[in-house]
Design a protein around this motif. Structure first.
Motif, mmCIF file in Angstrom:
data_model
loop_
_atom_site.group_PDB
_atom_site.id
_atom_site.type_symbol
_atom_site.label_atom_id
_atom_site.label_comp_id
_atom_site.label_asym_id
_atom_site.label_seq_id
_atom_site.Cartn_x
_atom_site.Cartn_y
_atom_site.Cartn_z
ATOM 1 N N LYS A 65 0.818 -1.398 0.091
ATOM 2 C CA LYS A 65 -0.038 0.186 -0.012
ATOM 3 C C LYS A 65 0.929 1.303 0.091
ATOM 4 N N LYS A 66 0.121 2.439 -0.621
ATOM 5 C CA LYS A 66 0.855 3.588 -0.737
ATOM 6 C C LYS A 66 2.415 3.573 -1.317
ATOM 7 N N VAL A 67 2.297 2.913 -2.442
ATOM 8 C CA VAL A 67 3.743 2.857 -3.355
ATOM 9 C C VAL A 67 4.056 4.302 -3.982
ATOM 10 N N LYS A 68 5.369 4.297 -3.788
ATOM 11 C CA LYS A 68 6.050 5.660 -4.316
ATOM 12 C C LYS A 68 6.719 5.320 -5.501
ATOM 13 N N PRO A 69 6.046 5.485 -6.634
ATOM 14 C CA PRO A 69 6.551 5.144 -7.990
ATOM 15 C C PRO A 69 7.855 5.880 -8.224
ATOM 16 N N ASP A 70 8.192 7.112 -7.812
ATOM 17 C CA ASP A 70 9.280 7.884 -8.255
ATOM 18 C C ASP A 70 10.557 7.329 -7.275
ATOM 19 N N HIS A 71 10.362 6.501 -6.483
ATOM 20 C CA HIS A 71 11.494 5.908 -5.667
ATOM 21 C C HIS A 71 11.681 4.421 -6.086
ATOM 22 N N CYS A 72 10.648 4.096 -6.905
ATOM 23 C CA CYS A 72 11.021 2.321 -7.186
ATOM 24 C C CYS A 72 11.975 2.191 -8.216
ATOM 25 N N LYS A 73 12.546 1.063 -8.251
ATOM 26 C CA LYS A 73 13.423 0.734 -9.319
ATOM 27 C C LYS A 73 13.006 -0.659 -9.949
ATOM 28 N N ILE A 74 12.799 -0.738 -10.783
ATOM 29 C CA ILE A 74 12.224 -2.236 -11.550
ATOM 30 C C ILE A 74 13.196 -2.314 -12.903
ATOM 31 N N THR A 75 13.902 -3.365 -12.862
ATOM 32 C CA THR A 75 14.667 -3.977 -13.779
ATOM 33 C C THR A 75 14.577 -5.305 -14.439
ATOM 34 N N CYS A 76 14.266 -5.631 -15.537
ATOM 35 C CA CYS A 76 13.882 -6.778 -16.121
ATOM 36 C C CYS A 76 14.873 -7.046 -17.330
ATOM 37 N N ASN A 77 15.548 -8.131 -17.245
ATOM 38 C CA ASN A 77 15.980 -8.610 -18.779
ATOM 39 C C ASN A 77 15.702 -9.982 -19.134
ATOM 40 N N ALA A 78 16.666 -10.434 -19.810
ATOM 41 C CA ALA A 78 15.970 -11.778 -20.414
ATOM 42 C C ALA A 78 16.125 -12.992 -19.342
ATOM 43 N N VAL A 79 16.829 -12.801 -18.195
ATOM 44 C CA VAL A 79 17.303 -13.950 -17.612
ATOM 45 C C VAL A 79 16.676 -13.456 -15.892
ATOM 46 N N LYS A 80 16.451 -12.338 -15.613
ATOM 47 C CA LYS A 80 16.363 -11.777 -14.151
ATOM 48 C C LYS A 80 15.597 -10.850 -14.200
ATOM 49 N N LEU A 81 14.888 -10.710 -12.732
ATOM 50 C CA LEU A 81 13.866 -9.673 -12.248
ATOM 51 C C LEU A 81 14.305 -9.268 -11.130
ATOM 52 N N GLU A 82 14.634 -7.894 -11.209
ATOM 53 C CA GLU A 82 15.173 -7.286 -9.704
ATOM 54 C C GLU A 82 14.058 -6.016 -9.403
ATOM 55 N N LEU A 83 13.473 -5.849 -8.362
ATOM 56 C CA LEU A 83 12.600 -5.094 -7.871
ATOM 57 C C LEU A 83 13.128 -4.243 -6.414
ATOM 58 N N VAL A 84 12.953 -2.924 -6.471
ATOM 59 C CA VAL A 84 13.030 -2.542 -5.199
ATOM 60 C C VAL A 84 11.847 -1.314 -5.044
ATOM 61 N N ILE A 85 10.893 -1.896 -4.356
ATOM 62 C CA ILE A 85 9.561 -1.041 -3.996
ATOM 63 C C ILE A 85 9.688 -0.315 -2.676
ATOM 64 N N HIS A 86 9.606 1.142 -2.698
ATOM 65 C CA HIS A 86 9.538 1.898 -1.738
ATOM 66 C C HIS A 86 7.738 2.082 -1.592
ATOM 67 N N PHE A 87 7.346 1.861 -0.282
ATOM 68 C CA PHE A 87 5.939 2.325 -0.009
ATOM 69 C C PHE A 87 5.826 2.708 1.535
ATOM 70 N N GLY A 88 4.492 3.161 1.902
ATOM 71 C CA GLY A 88 4.288 3.363 3.246
ATOM 72 C C GLY A 88 5.051 4.685 3.686
ATOM 73 N N ASP A 89 5.265 4.689 4.909
ATOM 74 C CA ASP A 89 5.829 5.774 5.555
ATOM 75 C C ASP A 89 7.453 5.352 5.207
ATOM 76 N N ASP A 90 8.300 4.221 5.644
ATOM 77 C CA ASP A 90 9.520 4.117 5.634
ATOM 78 C C ASP A 90 10.000 2.722 5.201
ATOM 79 N N GLN A 91 9.063 1.863 4.385
ATOM 80 C CA GLN A 91 9.153 0.818 4.074
ATOM 81 C C GLN A 91 9.828 0.435 2.464
#
Length: 159
Positions: free
Chosen positions: A92-118
């Motif tokens: 809940k309360k995802v901050k899209p400007d702070h998120c980093k999502i990287t995907c290539n042919a073999v790997k998925l990496e996510l860093v999702i910032h949300f809430g107050d400090d999570q």
């Protein structure tokens, strides 16, 4: 980011020329088509005009420190069809400007910032070249982040 409601600073201290901040100490009110701040009561019907209203209180900026984030686990799920893989993180309360999502042919990496400090971090290798690098779509909503990736070929990925 400036955490003051209605504050007009950029994305960080480097974007701002001064420490002074004009902000709204109250809360936003949306009632019967009108939009206004509880502290100054300047009413408007247009949402863009509401966002442009200058703050009614002077103070200093309250900067968010992104290094103070708390790593947490989130519920996530994924499913696949013949030509796509869909990965969903529930937060809940995802901050899209702070998120980093990287995907290539073999790997998925996510860093999702949300809430107050999570922050939720996910890093998974998918094995060999299963995904097409050209077509991945990210959708942010109030309660989740969805990543839809097209497969390079019709195949089934192991869970």
């Amino acid at each position: 980011y400036n955490l003051r409601k209605g504050g007009r600073a950029g994305k960080g201290k480097a974007d701002c020329e001064t420490d002074q901040c004009q902000y709204h100490p109250g809360y936003p009110v949306f009632h019967e088509g009108m939009k206004y701040w509880s502290c100054c009561n300047k009413k408007t019907t247009d949402f863009n005009d509401f966002l442009k209203q200058p703050g009614c209180t002077d103070g200093t900026h309250l900067w968010e420190d992104l290094s103070q984030k708390r790593e947490v686990e989130c519920r996530y799920d994924w499913h696949q069809t013949g030509d796509t893989v869909n990965f969903t993180v529930y937060a809940k309360k995802v901050k899209p400007d702070h998120c980093k999502i990287t995907c290539n042919a073999v790997k998925l990496e996510l860093v999702i910032h949300f809430g107050d400090d999570q922050v939720f971090t996910f890093n998974k290798s998918l094995g060999r070249d299963h995904l097409s690098q050209k077509t991945a779509k990210v959708t942010y909503s109030a309660t989740k982040v969805e990543v839809s990736m097209r497969k390079a070929e019709f195949c089934s990925l192991a869970k």
